[in-house]
Design a protein around this motif. Structure first.
Motif, PDB file in Angstrom:
ATOM      1  N   PHE A 162      -5.374  12.523   7.554  1.00 41.32           N
ATOM      2  CA  PHE A 162      -4.892  12.907   6.227  1.00 41.32           C
ATOM      3  C   PHE A 162      -3.907  11.872   5.685  1.00 41.32           C
ATOM      4  CE2 PHE A 162      -1.907  15.277   3.474  1.00 41.32           C
ATOM      5  CZ  PHE A 162      -2.804  15.780   2.533  1.00 41.32           C
ATOM      6  N   TYR A 163      -2.991  11.420   6.533  1.00 46.21           N
ATOM      7  CA  TYR A 163      -1.969  10.462   6.107  1.00 46.21           C
ATOM      8  C   TYR A 163      -2.468   9.016   6.201  1.00 46.21           C
ATOM      9  CZ  TYR A 163       0.941  14.581   6.316  1.00 46.21           C
ATOM     10  OH  TYR A 163       1.457  15.844   6.098  1.00 46.21           O
ATOM     11  N   ARG A 164      -3.267   8.729   7.233  1.00 45.19           N
ATOM     12  CA  ARG A 164      -3.813   7.376   7.383  1.00 45.19           C
ATOM     13  C   ARG A 164      -4.667   7.012   6.170  1.00 45.19           C
ATOM     14  NH1 ARG A 164      -6.068   7.654  12.298  1.00 45.19           N
ATOM     15  NH2 ARG A 164      -8.011   8.464  11.449  1.00 45.19           N
ATOM     16  N   ASN A 165      -5.474   7.939   5.687  1.00 41.63           N
ATOM     17  CA  ASN A 165      -6.312   7.673   4.519  1.00 41.63           C
ATOM     18  C   ASN A 165      -5.476   7.400   3.271  1.00 41.63           C
ATOM     19  OD1 ASN A 165      -8.566   8.049   6.120  1.00 41.63           O
ATOM     20  ND2 ASN A 165      -8.903  10.153   5.463  1.00 41.63           N
ATOM     21  N   GLN A 166      -4.372   8.144   3.114  1.00 40.06           N
ATOM     22  CA  GLN A 166      -3.492   7.908   1.972  1.00 40.06           C
ATOM     23  C   GLN A 166      -2.818   6.541   2.075  1.00 40.06           C
ATOM     24  OE1 GLN A 166      -1.045  11.370   0.569  1.00 40.06           O
ATOM     25  NE2 GLN A 166      -1.857  12.280   2.465  1.00 40.06           N
ATOM     26  N   ALA A 167      -2.393   6.199   3.292  1.00 43.23           N
ATOM     27  CA  ALA A 167      -1.758   4.893   3.495  1.00 43.23           C
ATOM     28  C   ALA A 167      -2.749   3.778   3.195  1.00 43.23           C
ATOM     29  CB  ALA A 167      -1.227   4.771   4.926  1.00 43.23           C
ATOM     30  N   GLN A 168      -3.989   3.930   3.668  1.00 40.40           N
ATOM     31  CA  GLN A 168      -4.993   2.896   3.426  1.00 40.40           C
ATOM     32  C   GLN A 168      -5.314   2.780   1.939  1.00 40.40           C
ATOM     33  OE1 GLN A 168      -6.249   0.699   5.838  1.00 40.40           O
ATOM     34  NE2 GLN A 168      -6.771  -0.308   3.922  1.00 40.40           N
ATOM     35  N   ALA A 169      -5.379   3.900   1.251  1.00 41.79           N
ATOM     36  CA  ALA A 169      -5.628   3.874  -0.199  1.00 41.79           C
ATOM     37  C   ALA A 169      -4.483   3.151  -0.914  1.00 41.79           C
ATOM     38  CB  ALA A 169      -5.793   5.288  -0.743  1.00 41.79           C
ATOM     39  N   HIS A 170      -3.257   3.384  -0.470  1.00 45.02           N
ATOM     40  CA  HIS A 170      -2.111   2.714  -1.101  1.00 45.02           C
ATOM     41  C   HIS A 170      -2.131   1.219  -0.786  1.00 45.02           C
ATOM     42  CE1 HIS A 170       1.680   2.651  -3.179  1.00 45.02           C
ATOM     43  NE2 HIS A 170       2.234   1.988  -2.174  1.00 45.02           N
ATOM     44  N   ILE A 171      -2.488   0.875   0.434  1.00 47.51           N
ATOM     45  CA  ILE A 171      -2.609  -0.544   0.808  1.00 47.51           C
ATOM     46  C   ILE A 171      -3.659  -1.223  -0.067  1.00 47.51           C
ATOM     47  CG2 ILE A 171      -3.450  -2.083   2.638  1.00 47.51           C
ATOM     48  CD1 ILE A 171      -2.043  -0.135   4.628  1.00 47.51           C
ATOM     49  N   ASP A 172      -4.782  -0.558  -0.272  1.00 49.42           N
ATOM     50  CA  ASP A 172      -5.849  -1.117  -1.114  1.00 49.42           C
ATOM     51  C   ASP A 172      -5.367  -1.279  -2.559  1.00 49.42           C
ATOM     52  OD1 ASP A 172      -7.432  -1.074   1.154  1.00 49.42           O
ATOM     53  OD2 ASP A 172      -8.546   0.730   0.567  1.00 49.42           O
ATOM     54  N   ALA A 173      -4.629  -0.285  -3.057  1.00 48.71           N
ATOM     55  CA  ALA A 173      -4.102  -0.378  -4.422  1.00 48.71           C
ATOM     56  C   ALA A 173      -3.100  -1.525  -4.538  1.00 48.71           C
ATOM     57  CB  ALA A 173      -3.448   0.943  -4.826  1.00 48.71           C
ATOM     58  N   LEU A 174      -2.271  -1.700  -3.507  1.00 44.72           N
ATOM     59  CA  LEU A 174      -1.316  -2.817  -3.515  1.00 44.72           C
ATOM     60  C   LEU A 174      -2.036  -4.162  -3.459  1.00 44.72           C
ATOM     61  CD1 LEU A 174       1.489  -1.427  -1.190  1.00 44.72           C
ATOM     62  CD2 LEU A 174       1.633  -1.826  -3.659  1.00 44.72           C
ATOM     63  N   ALA A 175      -3.108  -4.238  -2.687  1.00 44.69           N
ATOM     64  CA  ALA A 175      -3.878  -5.487  -2.608  1.00 44.69           C
ATOM     65  C   ALA A 175      -4.442  -5.843  -3.980  1.00 44.69           C
ATOM     66  CB  ALA A 175      -4.996  -5.358  -1.573  1.00 44.69           C
ATOM     67  N   LEU A 176      -4.960  -4.856  -4.691  1.00 44.75           N
ATOM     68  CA  LEU A 176      -5.491  -5.087  -6.034  1.00 44.75           C
ATOM     69  C   LEU A 176      -4.371  -5.518  -6.985  1.00 44.75           C
ATOM     70  CD1 LEU A 176      -7.889  -5.021  -7.962  1.00 44.75           C
ATOM     71  CD2 LEU A 176      -7.408  -2.594  -8.337  1.00 44.75           C
ATOM     72  N   LYS A 177      -3.215  -4.858  -6.873  1.00 44.08           N
ATOM     73  CA  LYS A 177      -2.071  -5.223  -7.715  1.00 44.08           C
ATOM     74  C   LYS A 177      -1.637  -6.659  -7.441  1.00 44.08           C
ATOM     75  CE  LYS A 177       2.635  -3.803  -8.852  1.00 44.08           C
ATOM     76  NZ  LYS A 177       3.677  -2.783  -8.664  1.00 44.08           N
TER      77      LYS A 177
END
Length: 123
Positions: free
Chosen positions: A65-80
């Motif tokens: 549950f938390y790992r998926n959220q962290a990975q989604a945030h990492i992906d969003a930061l990479a795009l940013k």
């Protein structure tokens, strides 16, 4: 089950109900301790921030549950970061073009002045 924003990292994690209850209890305990030291204390207690960094996150980041959220945030930061790099390249490229044009114009004028005086001008 309703997930709520993490008290410290609401921009990254939503917390499951049981975890939120435990986090809120910790937050209130740290708040009470901070108020004992300084009755005018406001904001997030530093001890709660430390607790989240060194205890809560390592204990929960492995759960899907938390790992998926962290990975989604990492992906969003990479795009940013990628978009910021493109903006920097565009801005820097434009600035470099302006610099090159100024250098060329300066060299041209210096050459013209040198022609008048018959001496070479260092560029």
């Amino acid at each position: 089950m309703l997930a709520r924003p993490h008290p410290l990292w609401g921009h990254i994690f939503h917390v499951q109900a049981g975890d939120m209850q435990r986090l809120t209890t910790r937050l209130l305990d740290f708040r009470d301790k901070a108020l004992e030291v300084d009755p005018q204390h406001t904001g997030m207690p530093e001890d709660f921030k430390t607790y989240c960094r060194i205890s809560w996150l390592p204990a929960h980041i492995g759960k899907p549950f938390y790992r998926n959220q962290a990975q989604a945030h990492i992906d969003a930061l990479a795009l940013k970061i990628q978009n910021l790099n493109k903006d920097i390249e565009r801005s820097a490229g434009s600035l470099m073009d302006q610099r090159d044009a100024a250098v060329a114009e300066r060299e041209w004028l210096m050459h013209e002045l040198a022609q008048l005086s018959g001496t070479e001008v260092e560029t």
